[in-house]
Design a protein around this motif. Structure first.
Motif, PDB file in Angstrom:
ATOM      1  N   GLY A 162       0.798  -1.218   0.000  1.00 59.34           N
ATOM      2  CA  GLY A 162       0.000   0.000   0.000  1.00 59.34           C
ATOM      3  C   GLY A 162       0.829   1.266   0.000  1.00 59.34           C
ATOM      4  O   GLY A 162       1.896   1.357  -0.622  1.00 59.34           O
ATOM      5  N   ASP A 208      -2.567  -5.593  -5.701  1.00 58.62           N
ATOM      6  CA  ASP A 208      -3.922  -5.564  -5.167  1.00 58.62           C
ATOM      7  C   ASP A 208      -4.855  -4.818  -6.107  1.00 58.62           C
ATOM      8  O   ASP A 208      -4.420  -4.116  -7.023  1.00 58.62           O
ATOM      9  CB  ASP A 208      -3.944  -4.890  -3.795  1.00 58.62           C
ATOM     10  CG  ASP A 208      -3.188  -5.680  -2.744  1.00 58.62           C
ATOM     11  OD1 ASP A 208      -3.011  -6.899  -2.941  1.00 58.62           O
ATOM     12  OD2 ASP A 208      -2.763  -5.080  -1.742  1.00 58.62           O
ATOM     13  N   ARG A 218      -7.301  -6.289  -0.624  1.00 60.05           N
ATOM     14  CA  ARG A 218      -5.886  -6.374  -0.325  1.00 60.05           C
ATOM     15  C   ARG A 218      -5.466  -7.806  -0.023  1.00 60.05           C
ATOM     16  O   ARG A 218      -6.218  -8.586   0.556  1.00 60.05           O
ATOM     17  CB  ARG A 218      -5.533  -5.465   0.860  1.00 60.05           C
ATOM     18  CG  ARG A 218      -5.748  -3.986   0.551  1.00 60.05           C
ATOM     19  CD  ARG A 218      -4.853  -3.127   1.429  1.00 60.05           C
ATOM     20  NE  ARG A 218      -4.799  -1.764   0.924  1.00 60.05           N
ATOM     21  CZ  ARG A 218      -3.985  -1.339  -0.039  1.00 60.05           C
ATOM     22  NH1 ARG A 218      -3.168  -2.210  -0.603  1.00 60.05           N
ATOM     23  NH2 ARG A 218      -3.988  -0.100  -0.431  1.00 60.05           N
TER      24      ARG A 218
END
Length: 268
Positions: A100, A199, A208
């Motif tokens: 992320g 993702d 995710r």
């Protein structure tokens, strides 16, 4: 007062210029059309400032670093980054790094590790300082596109982040094999998506591969490797340093595989 010798020794002029450039990149990133392109711009600026005069450490390797950065910047400028598909409901689906919004900050950590080991410190210093303001903004941003002025860290941005570390190490190593081997601390930036894939991110939701706790676990592994290993490797022979680098990459890939075996997690 900071002496002129200290400014020259620690390349504080370069650091200051790179930080200002990084802050301008953050402002540019608030413009909607630049959200999926901004990380490659930071990578390109880092290569230009760190690998060329008047402030950078120039060598013939600088051209290769700059060329690679330009290639990814052109791709991102032309096609954007990470768009996978548009669903029947009209929502765009984007591909994003499994770690992320921590990925840019982990890249800064890798650059710090490279900076601690390579003889010519200007390239990793410039790359890290340009990226740092943007990495901070990403670290405190939401995971979904609508909740953040920044776009997701897609495949092109991931490649650009990796090139920032590899290029800085390549230019700064001055041809020393042990110093060059420290670029293995690029670590989780390319390894995590290579093992887990990217993702899926939409405007208001995310699917995710890792829970928040597992992301932080992989980040901790990356942190330890990036900050501890380069200084150890630089004092070894080329063969030993290369063996350590290969072992680190294999161990990191194994950790990512073991940590990421759980089913995907949906966030809304």
């Amino acid at each position: 007062m900071i002496s002129a010798d200290a400014i020259a020794r620690w390349h504080l002029e370069l650091a200051g210029v790179a930080l200002v450039a990084g802050c301008l990149v953050v402002v540019l990133g608030t413009i909607g059309s630049w959200r999926t392109r901004i990380l490659v711009v930071a990578g390109l600026l880092g290569a230009a400032l760190g690998g060329f005069p008047p402030l950078g450490q120039f060598s013939w390797r600088s051209w290769l670093w700059l060329l690679a950065s330009i290639v990814f910047a052109v791709i991102a400028l032309v096609v954007g980054d990470g768009l996978a598909s548009v669903g029947s409901d009209g929502r765009a689906q984007y591909r994003a790094h499994p770690l992320g919004n921590l990925a840019p900050m982990l890249t800064v950590v890798s650059l710090i590790g490279v900076w601690s080991a390579v003889p010519d410190t200007e390239p990793p210093l410039a790359a890290a300082c340009v990226l740092f303001p943007l990495a901070l903004r990403y670290a405190f941003a939401d995971a979904t596109r609508s909740g953040s002025p920044m776009g997701p860290v897609g495949p092109i941005a991931t490649a650009s982040l990796s090139i920032s570390v590899i290029g800085a190490g390549w230019v700064g190593s001055a041809g020393r094999g042990a110093a060059l081997a420290t670029v293995c601390v690029v670590g989780m930036i390319p390894i995590a998506p290579l093992v887990l894939g990217f993702d899926s991110i939409a405007d208001d939701s995310a699917t995710r591969s890792l829970s928040r706790q597992r992301i932080w676990l992989l980040a901790a592994v990356h942190l330890v490797a990036a900050l501890l290993l380069p200084r150890i490797m630089m004092r070894r022979s080329v063969g030993v340093a290369s063996l350590i680098a290969a072992t680190v990459v294999c161990l990191m890939a194994s950790v990512v595989y073991l940590v990421g075996r759980e089913d995907y997690v949906s966030e809304t």
